[in-house]
Every structure is written in C-alpha cells, then in structure tokens.
Design a protein around this motif. Structure first.
Motif, PDB file in Angstrom:
ATOM      1  N   GLN A 102     -27.908  -7.500 -17.632  1.00  0.00           N
ATOM      2  CA  GLN A 102     -28.333  -7.641 -19.027  1.00  0.00           C
ATOM      3  C   GLN A 102     -29.776  -8.106 -19.109  1.00  0.00           C
ATOM      4  OE1 GLN A 102     -25.567 -10.330 -20.874  1.00  0.00           O
ATOM      5  NE2 GLN A 102     -23.819  -8.998 -20.551  1.00  0.00           N
ATOM      6  N   THR A 109     -37.027  -3.839 -21.924  1.00  0.00           N
ATOM      7  CA  THR A 109     -37.293  -3.481 -23.319  1.00  0.00           C
ATOM      8  C   THR A 109     -38.445  -4.314 -23.881  1.00  0.00           C
ATOM      9  OG1 THR A 109     -35.009  -2.839 -23.651  1.00  0.00           O
ATOM     10  CG2 THR A 109     -36.262  -3.383 -25.621  1.00  0.00           C
TER      11      THR A 109
ATOM     12  N   VAL B  55     -31.988  -0.792 -25.133  1.00  0.00           N
ATOM     13  CA  VAL B  55     -31.986  -1.503 -23.863  1.00  0.00           C
ATOM     14  C   VAL B  55     -31.199  -0.647 -22.898  1.00  0.00           C
ATOM     15  CG1 VAL B  55     -31.126  -3.522 -22.629  1.00  0.00           C
ATOM     16  CG2 VAL B  55     -32.131  -3.799 -24.893  1.00  0.00           C
ATOM     17  N   THR B  56     -31.786  -0.332 -21.763  1.00  0.00           N
ATOM     18  CA  THR B  56     -31.049   0.440 -20.763  1.00  0.00           C
ATOM     19  C   THR B  56     -30.679  -0.475 -19.606  1.00  0.00           C
ATOM     20  OG1 THR B  56     -31.969   2.601 -21.306  1.00  0.00           O
ATOM     21  CG2 THR B  56     -31.256   2.274 -19.048  1.00  0.00           C
ATOM     22  N   LEU B  57     -29.374  -0.617 -19.372  1.00  0.00           N
ATOM     23  CA  LEU B  57     -28.925  -1.423 -18.243  1.00  0.00           C
ATOM     24  C   LEU B  57     -28.909  -0.544 -16.993  1.00  0.00           C
ATOM     25  CD1 LEU B  57     -25.953  -3.347 -19.906  1.00  0.00           C
ATOM     26  CD2 LEU B  57     -28.369  -3.932 -19.845  1.00  0.00           C
ATOM     27  N   PRO B  58     -29.395  -1.084 -15.859  1.00  0.00           N
ATOM     28  CA  PRO B  58     -29.506  -0.260 -14.651  1.00  0.00           C
ATOM     29  C   PRO B  58     -28.171   0.189 -14.077  1.00  0.00           C
ATOM     30  CG  PRO B  58     -30.189  -2.526 -14.234  1.00  0.00           C
ATOM     31  CD  PRO B  58     -29.996  -2.405 -15.701  1.00  0.00           C
ATOM     32  N   ILE B  59     -27.091  -0.555 -14.330  1.00  0.00           N
ATOM     33  CA  ILE B  59     -25.767  -0.118 -13.860  1.00  0.00           C
ATOM     34  C   ILE B  59     -24.779  -0.249 -15.001  1.00  0.00           C
ATOM     35  CG2 ILE B  59     -26.100  -0.732 -11.424  1.00  0.00           C
ATOM     36  CD1 ILE B  59     -24.569  -3.324 -12.033  1.00  0.00           C
ATOM     37  N   THR B  61     -21.817  -1.777 -16.848  1.00  0.00           N
ATOM     38  CA  THR B  61     -21.193  -3.099 -16.759  1.00  0.00           C
ATOM     39  C   THR B  61     -19.982  -3.235 -17.664  1.00  0.00           C
ATOM     40  OG1 THR B  61     -22.650  -3.977 -18.475  1.00  0.00           O
ATOM     41  CG2 THR B  61     -23.383  -4.196 -16.214  1.00  0.00           C
ATOM     42  N   SER B  65     -19.800  -6.420 -21.712  1.00  0.00           N
ATOM     43  CA  SER B  65     -21.122  -6.859 -21.264  1.00  0.00           C
ATOM     44  C   SER B  65     -22.229  -6.116 -22.003  1.00  0.00           C
ATOM     45  CB  SER B  65     -21.246  -6.654 -19.761  1.00  0.00           C
ATOM     46  OG  SER B  65     -22.592  -6.654 -19.374  1.00  0.00           O
ATOM     47  N   GLY B  66     -22.023  -4.821 -22.258  1.00  0.00           N
ATOM     48  CA  GLY B  66     -23.014  -4.067 -23.020  1.00  0.00           C
ATOM     49  C   GLY B  66     -23.181  -4.655 -24.409  1.00  0.00           C
ATOM     50  N   THR B  69     -25.061  -7.853 -24.344  1.00  0.00           N
ATOM     51  CA  THR B  69     -26.504  -7.619 -24.265  1.00  0.00           C
ATOM     52  C   THR B  69     -27.093  -7.525 -25.679  1.00  0.00           C
ATOM     53  OG1 THR B  69     -26.104  -6.329 -22.271  1.00  0.00           O
ATOM     54  CG2 THR B  69     -28.268  -6.118 -23.284  1.00  0.00           C
TER      55      THR B  69
END
Lengths: 162, 227
Positions: A102, A109, B55-59, B61, B65-66, B69
């Motif tokens: 996160q 961003t 927002v781009t999460l690398p994996i 989750t 969790s998303g 964020t």
C-alpha cells in the motif's frame, strides 16, 4: 519398551533433521533463529531413542497403552503447536506485505503528482524568462512573473534546486 | 462535505473507463481514486491514459487491502467521507448524492445503499439464504436491522475511515458493519438500485462463496466479541 528398530528410525530422523537445518542455514534458506525449534526437535528424538525409559515413564503417567504411542502423541502435539504458531506468523507477514505494498503504491502516486506540479512550474518559469528576455515590458524587466499554477511549496523547492 | 469515491479495481479493463466516466458525468463534485490492486491486464494503462487519479499496487493484495489503501489516501488528504464504488459498473452514481445527504442529515457513520429498500426482490436461491442469514446474525448480535447486508455500496464517515485506515484485519464486508454498529457507529440505509456487472469476471464462485460465508459468520458470531 521402544523397539530397537523404532529407536534406530528416530536417530535416522534426527540426523536428517540436523542435515536439513545445516544445509538450509548454509544456503541462506533459514534463519538461525527459526532453526532452533528443529534443533531441539532433533535433540528430543535422539534423547528419546537413547533413553526409552522417558517414553515408558510418560506412557504410564498418562496411561497410554504403549511407549511407542506416547512418542507418536508427543510428536503430533509438538507439530500442532508449531503449526499454530506458524499460522499466526504467516498472518502477520501477510499484513506486513500488504502494508508495504500500500505504501509503495501511495508513494508512487504522490511522487507522480509532485513531478507533474514541478514540471509545470519549471515550464511556467522558463516561459516567464523567455518572455522577459525576448519581449521585455519596460516596467517589468527585472521581474520574472511567478508561475501561476505552481503551489508555493513547489516554487520553494525550485528555488532551492537552483 | 468532501467525499472520495474509492474504486477498487482488479483486472477491470473491460468496464473501468465506463464506470469512471459515468461517475464523473453524474457527480462532478465527488473526487475519486482508482486503486489498481496489482492487475495483470490493462487496468493500469487505462488509468494512465485516462488521467484517472489512481494508486497502482505492485502486487495483488486482495479487496480488503486495496480498499484500505483508498481509506489511507482519504485520511491523508483530508476527506470527510469515503464511499466504496465498484469498478464493474453495478453501483449507480445517481445514488451517491442521496447517500451523502442521508449521512449529513442522520449524522451517520455508515450509509448503505440497499437494493431491498429500492424494491428489488430478494436474491433467489442460496444467495438470498446467505444474505438473510447474515442479516439475521447481525440483528442478533448488534440489534441493528440491515435490509441489504451484502451491498458493497457503503459510504463511511471520517470516524469510520480512521478505523479502516488503521485496522489489522477489517474487510469492507458485513462483519465490519456489524463490528462498527456494535461499537456505537450509526448505520443507516438508503434505497439503491443496482445494475448487473458491465464486464469482467465476478469473484463469486462456489468455493469463494463458502469461504465468504464462513469468514463472515465466524467474524460476526465469534470474533466480534474480542475486537
């Protein structure tokens, strides 16, 4: 009594455990901290096979039919506790990975937003200088007009960078 | 009231752009944030090309969790409320002003968009049974009557945002509503029509449905009392 063959089996098992730990620690597959449990388990196997009286004693104490069964019971119990502890640690690790993920996403961003604002401020400042140089207005020659869209924070950053 | 629509997106290239444009057209005053949860399709490219705040999460989750964020983003950027808005197009942006109005009027902490209140018939078969069962145990344990516990369209107040942003294990699911309701957070519902998903794949297969019911029931009936 524990049969001689079971005792040999226990020792062989212990040797395999020790070899497994050694090789994993050597190849950086296990931290020494986490190898402690397996070291102790291996030691227990060895003690159990060298002194079968321990198993006999506890089997009588808990009224388990044979000492062999007590050895099985002990192994199962120890492994269940270990599994339980691992489940808790995995939960915590998942949480940590999620938190880190996160933060990586959120930082990216914020960075992109700052870069965009900075680039815009740079472009505005450059445009201001060019105007001042090539189309100077008599009154305002010294003054570079402030970038209209840049936030004060970004402008300060620019000045520091210069 | 500054409201952030959090749009969790995992492999939603088929409908994300349509959902976002519909939201922007209908609710220009509501900010939004796409949380691309490690998608393996073109979701990220669609966000970049469309200039969507994202927002781009690398994996990958997971939804909890998303969504968290998005809640962290809302908290850090001073929003007063945040709503979960599905990327698949099943939530209608027209409902959002009604929900915001209800939150202000009732001083609520959670406003749920309820299909049942909008006159939609109860979902049939096992889905309906599951939904009614969850509503039942929520009422039993918290005294709160929820007509559409499984609705994903929920608006959260700042107080609730803080809880979600800092939580260890809090998914935007019925058990979270039950937990907050029991802790004195006010939950209200407004009527909400919904659409079929506009593309992509639902995560609701038999295995996931069983897992979902098990986790939700255990959380509401058992773990709620220790949290």
């Amino acid at each position: 009594m524990l049969s001689i063959s079971l005792r040999i089996l226990l020792v062989v098992g212990a040797v395999l455990v020790f070899a497994g730990i050694a090789s994993r620690v050597k190849r950086s597959r296990m931290q020494m901290q986490d190898s402690l449990f397996w070291l102790i388990l291996g030691a227990l196997l060895v003690v159990m096979s060298l002194c079968p009286d321990i198993a006999v004693f506890f089997a009588r104490l808990f009224q388990v039919q044979s000492p062999t069964n007590f050895v099985f019971l002990a192994a199962i119990a120890i492994l269940l506790v270990k599994q339980f502890d691992d489940a808790s640690q995995i939960s915590q690790l998942k949480q940590r990975v999620n938190q880190l993920t996160q933060e990586v996403g959120l930082s990216a961003t914020e960075d992109a937003r700052r870069d965009a604002a900075l680039a815009e401020a740079r472009a505005d400042a450059l445009a201001g200088e060019l105007i001042a140089e090539y189309a100077p207005e008599p009154e305002q020659k010294e003054q570079v007009p402030p970038a209209p869209n840049a936030s004060s924070v970004v402008r300060e950053e620019l000045e520091q960078a210069d | 009231m500054r409201v952030l629509a959090i749009i969790p997106a995992y492999n939603e290239e088929a409908c994300l752009a349509g959902t976002v444009s519909g939201l922007v057209r209908t609710c220009p005053d509501i900010d939004y944030l796409v949380v691309n949860d490690g998608s393996r399709d073109n979701t990220d490219a669609i966000c970049v090309e469309g200039g969507f705040p994202h927002v781009t999460l690398p994996i990958n989750t997971g939804l909890a969790s998303g969504f968290q964020t998005g809640m962290k983003y809302a908290l850090r950027h001073g929003y007063d409320a945040a709503v979960q808005f599905d990327a698949d197009g099943q939530h209608l942006p027209e409902t959002l002003p009604v929900m915001i109005e209800a939150m202000e009027r009732e001083r609520a902490d959670i406003v749920i968009g309820s299909r049942a209140l909008a006159g939609e018939s109860e979902p049939e078969g096992l889905r309906g049974v599951g939904s009614r069962f969850i509503a039942g145990i929520m009422r039993l344990t918290t005294g709160t009557r929820i007509t559409d516990p499984t609705s994903g369209l929920r608006l959260y107040s700042l107080r609730a945002i803080e809880v979600f942003a800092k939580a260890f294990d809090l998914a935007p699911e019925p058990d979270a509503v039950a937990l907050l309701a029991r802790k004195g957070y006010k939950v209200v519902e407004v009527p909400a029509r919904m659409q079929e998903r506009q593309g992509g794949v639902s995560y609701l297969n038999a295995g996931n449905a069983i897992r979902y019911m098990a986790r939700t029931s255990v959380s509401i009936l058992l773990f709620q009392w220790f949290r």
